[in-house]
Design an enzyme around this catalytic site. Structure first.
Site, PDB file in Angstrom:
ATOM      1  CB  CYS A 287      -0.953  -0.017   1.200  1.00  0.00           C
ATOM      2  SG  CYS A 287      -2.326  -1.169   0.989  1.00  0.00           S
TER       3      CYS A 287
ATOM      4  CB  SER B  22     -11.672   9.023   0.915  1.00  0.00           C
ATOM      5  OG  SER B  22     -11.518  10.183   0.147  1.00  0.00           O
ATOM      6  CG  ASP B  23     -16.384   4.464   3.663  1.00  0.00           C
ATOM      7  OD1 ASP B  23     -15.604   3.657   4.220  1.00  0.00           O
ATOM      8  OD2 ASP B  23     -17.427   4.875   4.189  1.00  0.00           O
ATOM      9  CG  ASP B  24     -12.388   1.345   4.176  1.00  0.00           C
ATOM     10  OD1 ASP B  24     -11.207   1.670   4.052  1.00  0.00           O
ATOM     11  OD2 ASP B  24     -13.048   1.536   5.208  1.00  0.00           O
TER      12      ASP B  24
END
Length: 353
Positions: free
Chosen positions: A22, A54-56
């Site tokens: 990441c 900007s959620d998962d």
């Protein structure tokens, strides 16, 4: 007769990537600039979660009882062992389903490999590693897409289901909530040491153990009334994902640094300079909204922004729900889960104490 020539040795997987795991993410500020024109698109009422906070993952309501979770994640190698690389990438991708409170149902593989550099056996081992994690999660890899790529890339599209009333966004934290982190920090530091061949066998074992541990507490946490918000800590580090909670709720997130769990040995490694470039890019992207205490050590700042690959769940819940939250983590084998902060009234920022 001359002996047959040995085939050339394959390069280390990490040597084929300019950034691993990441840590490959585009820096937060650059990403915001890229996405700023996309929010104007029409949003159907069935889309319960989109790109707004900007959620998962995206969440689309199918009916009164089911909503579909859709997400994708892929990156370049963070380790040299192809099977471990596949396991880490798959675990990381599926985590976003758990972070929305859902249960995964299937995956699609995303594969980009330099086919003139890596053998088919090595590439096969990457895919086998990902498939082993999907089996552990109880889901099939039902398809995918492959390309010939300069850098080795692997990941998944992950789909899951959740009840519409149990969707847990990263924007719903409330003042008075406490924050619980499910996994210790330091994966980026370990990966930096590994790339420089300075990580010992015990450190590598710790790295693999945390990055291949599925975030299975997600659905059980989502079932608790006292859990308000849920996300996972990945490439933007604890500070970055904590800021997403703060901005979504319009509140201040306070982190008690002394209570934040760290992987064994990572603080010493960070003090020796084993820090990813993404850590610095993270700070440059959002550091203006982070308040540090006087004398906060450089290595602690690096760990605060350290990009986590397949990191832990970050839960915002009421104090009354805290015993149940901790019991869920313990039941799923997350012994390092710890209370690391709280949500308070104030500007949308992150304050470290």
């Amino acid at each position: 007769m001359n002996a047959p020539e040995k085939p050339p040795a394959e390069p280390r997987l990490t040597s084929l990537s300019h950034g691993g795991g990441c840590g490959c993410k585009i820096a937060p500020g650059v990403l915001s600039e890229i996405l700023k024109g996309t929010a104007a698109m029409p949003i159907p009422p069935q889309l319960l979660v989109g790109i707004e906070t900007s959620d998962d993952a995206a969440v689309y309501q199918l009916n009164d009882e089911q909503a579909l979770i859709a997400t994708t994640d892929f990156f370049m190698p963070i380790v040299d062992d192809p099977h471990d690389f596949g396991r880490i990438a798959a675990t990381n991708a599926i985590s976003d389903v758990y972070a929305m409170g859902g249960t995964p149902i299937l995956a699609l593989a995303l594969v980009g490999m330099p086919i003139n550099v890596l053998s088919t056996a090595t590439i096969g081992r990457v895919l086998e590693g990902g498939a082993s994690v999907c089996r552990s999660a109880g889901i099939p890899i039902a398809g995918g897409h492959t390309i010939d790529s300069v850098e080795a890339i692997y990941g998944l599209v992950a789909l899951g289901l959740v009840h519409p009333k149990r969707v847990k966004r990263n924007a719903d934290a409330r003042p008075g909530d406490v924050l619980v982190l499910g996994k210790p920090l330091g994966v980026g530091v370990l990966s930096a040491a590994l790339k420089k061949e300075q990580l010992d066998a015990a450190g590598y074992e710790r790295m693999i153990a945390t990055t291949t541990k599925l975030n299975t507490p997600g659905p059980d946490l989502a079932a608790l009334d006292g859990v308000h918000a849920l996300t996972d800590v990945t490439g933007f580090g604890l500070a970055g994902h904590g800021l997403e909670l703060a901005r979504g709720a319009g509140c201040e997130v306070q982190i008690d640094w002394a209570q934040v769990p760290l992987l064994v040995g990572v603080r010493a490694l960070a003090s020796q300079g084993f820090v990813t470039g993404a850590s610095g890019r993270n700070w440059a992207g959002y550091g203006r909204d982070v308040v540090l205490p006087a004398g906060f050590a450089k290595e602690d700042q690096a760990l605060l922004t350290d990009p986590q690959t397949s990191g832990g769940l970050l839960v915002s819940c009421t104090e009354a729900a805290l015993p149940e939250v901790m019991a869920v983590f313990r039941r799923h084998g997350f012994a390092a889960a710890a209370t690391v902060g709280r949500i308070v009234d104030g500007p949308a920022r992150l304050v470290v104490r």
